[in-house]
Write a protein that holds these residues in place. Structure first.
Motif, short mmCIF file in Angstrom:
data_model
loop_
_atom_site.label_atom_id
_atom_site.label_comp_id
_atom_site.label_asym_id
_atom_site.label_seq_id
_atom_site.Cartn_x
_atom_site.Cartn_y
_atom_site.Cartn_z
N ILE A 27 0.87 -1.18 0.00
CA ILE A 27 0.00 0.00 0.00
C ILE A 27 0.90 1.22 0.00
O ILE A 27 1.89 1.28 0.73
CB ILE A 27 -0.91 0.01 1.25
CG1 ILE A 27 -1.78 -1.24 1.31
CG2 ILE A 27 -1.77 1.27 1.29
CD1 ILE A 27 -2.71 -1.44 0.14
N GLY A 28 0.56 2.21 -0.80
CA GLY A 28 1.37 3.42 -0.90
C GLY A 28 1.45 4.19 0.42
O GLY A 28 0.51 4.17 1.22
N ILE A 29 2.55 4.87 0.60
CA ILE A 29 2.77 5.64 1.84
C ILE A 29 1.71 6.72 1.99
O ILE A 29 1.21 6.95 3.10
CB ILE A 29 4.19 6.23 1.87
CG1 ILE A 29 5.20 5.08 1.99
CG2 ILE A 29 4.35 7.22 3.01
CD1 ILE A 29 6.64 5.51 1.88
N SER A 30 1.34 7.39 0.92
CA SER A 30 0.33 8.45 1.04
C SER A 30 -1.02 7.88 1.49
O SER A 30 -1.73 8.50 2.28
CB SER A 30 0.18 9.22 -0.27
OG SER A 30 -0.21 8.36 -1.31
N ALA A 31 -1.37 6.69 1.02
CA ALA A 31 -2.61 6.05 1.47
C ALA A 31 -2.52 5.69 2.95
O ALA A 31 -3.49 5.87 3.70
CB ALA A 31 -2.90 4.81 0.64
N LEU A 32 -1.37 5.20 3.38
CA LEU A 32 -1.19 4.87 4.80
C LEU A 32 -1.28 6.12 5.66
O LEU A 32 -1.87 6.09 6.75
CB LEU A 32 0.16 4.18 5.02
CG LEU A 32 0.31 2.79 4.40
CD1 LEU A 32 1.74 2.29 4.57
CD2 LEU A 32 -0.69 1.81 5.01
N MET A 33 -0.72 7.21 5.19
CA MET A 33 -0.80 8.47 5.94
C MET A 33 -2.25 8.92 6.11
O MET A 33 -2.63 9.38 7.18
CB MET A 33 0.03 9.55 5.25
CG MET A 33 1.52 9.30 5.35
SD MET A 33 2.53 10.46 4.40
CE MET A 33 2.23 11.96 5.29
N ARG A 34 -3.04 8.77 5.05
CA ARG A 34 -4.46 9.14 5.14
C ARG A 34 -5.19 8.24 6.15
O ARG A 34 -6.01 8.71 6.92
CB ARG A 34 -5.14 9.04 3.77
CG ARG A 34 -4.84 10.22 2.87
CD ARG A 34 -5.74 10.22 1.64
NE ARG A 34 -5.64 9.00 0.85
CZ ARG A 34 -4.74 8.78 -0.11
NH1 ARG A 34 -3.84 9.71 -0.39
NH2 ARG A 34 -4.74 7.65 -0.78
N LEU A 35 -4.90 6.94 6.12
CA LEU A 35 -5.55 6.02 7.06
C LEU A 35 -5.20 6.38 8.49
O LEU A 35 -6.07 6.38 9.37
CB LEU A 35 -5.11 4.57 6.79
CG LEU A 35 -5.57 3.92 5.51
CD1 LEU A 35 -5.00 2.50 5.41
CD2 LEU A 35 -7.09 3.87 5.42
N GLU A 36 -3.94 6.68 8.75
CA GLU A 36 -3.51 7.00 10.11
C GLU A 36 -4.00 8.36 10.58
O GLU A 36 -4.14 8.58 11.77
CB GLU A 36 -1.99 6.93 10.21
CG GLU A 36 -1.46 5.52 10.13
CD GLU A 36 0.04 5.45 10.39
OE1 GLU A 36 0.71 6.50 10.51
OE2 GLU A 36 0.54 4.32 10.50
N ALA A 37 -4.24 9.29 9.67
CA ALA A 37 -4.66 10.64 10.04
C ALA A 37 -6.14 10.72 10.40
O ALA A 37 -6.57 11.69 11.03
CB ALA A 37 -4.34 11.61 8.91
N SER A 38 -6.90 9.73 10.04
CA SER A 38 -8.34 9.75 10.28
C SER A 38 -8.65 9.47 11.74
O SER A 38 -7.82 8.98 12.49
CB SER A 38 -9.03 8.68 9.42
OG SER A 38 -8.82 8.94 8.07
N GLU A 39 -9.88 9.73 12.13
CA GLU A 39 -10.38 9.38 13.45
C GLU A 39 -11.29 8.18 13.31
O GLU A 39 -12.09 8.10 12.37
CB GLU A 39 -11.16 10.55 14.06
CG GLU A 39 -10.29 11.71 14.47
CD GLU A 39 -9.32 11.38 15.57
OE1 GLU A 39 -9.69 10.63 16.51
OE2 GLU A 39 -8.18 11.86 15.51
N VAL A 41 -12.76 4.63 12.39
CA VAL A 41 -12.57 3.77 11.22
C VAL A 41 -12.43 4.69 10.00
O VAL A 41 -13.37 5.39 9.64
CB VAL A 41 -13.75 2.80 11.01
CG1 VAL A 41 -13.57 1.99 9.74
CG2 VAL A 41 -13.93 1.89 12.22
N PRO A 42 -11.25 4.71 9.39
CA PRO A 42 -11.06 5.60 8.25
C PRO A 42 -11.82 5.14 7.02
O PRO A 42 -12.07 3.95 6.84
CB PRO A 42 -9.55 5.55 8.00
CG PRO A 42 -9.03 4.43 8.81
CD PRO A 42 -10.07 3.97 9.75
N ALA A 43 -12.17 6.09 6.19
CA ALA A 43 -12.79 5.76 4.91
C ALA A 43 -11.71 5.22 3.99
O ALA A 43 -10.58 5.68 4.01
CB ALA A 43 -13.42 7.01 4.30
#
Length: 77
Positions: A27-39, A41-43
């Motif tokens: 999984i791309g790093i930018s996608a992982l960053m979005r998942l981790e930045a969410s509150e 359960v991330p979309a």
């Protein structure tokens, strides 16, 4: 479904960088960053979550609880 807090906690427990998780989950790093930045359960795409969860579980992590109550991570017994 795993939460962003669980993703960050699992990465910390394993002492993995985002780059390491990216390589192990494909999984791309930018996608992982979005998942981790969410509150909570991330979309995101179910396949993305499955790949991340599978990478952690292969490394010995177990996801416990539910997003609504007591979500966490631990070493698989």
């Amino acid at each position: 479904m795993i939460t962003s807090d669980q993703i960050r906690a699992a990465r910390a427990l394993l002492d993995w960088s985002r780059e390491q998780l990216s390589k192990k989950s494909a999984i791309g790093i930018s996608a992982l960053m979005r998942l981790e930045a969410s509150e909570g359960v991330p979309a995101g795409n179910i396949k993305t979550f499955a790949a991340v969860q599978k990478a952690f579980e292969a490394a010995g992590i177990e996801f416990i609880g539910t997003p609504e109550s007591g979500a966490g991570v631990r070493w698989r017994l």
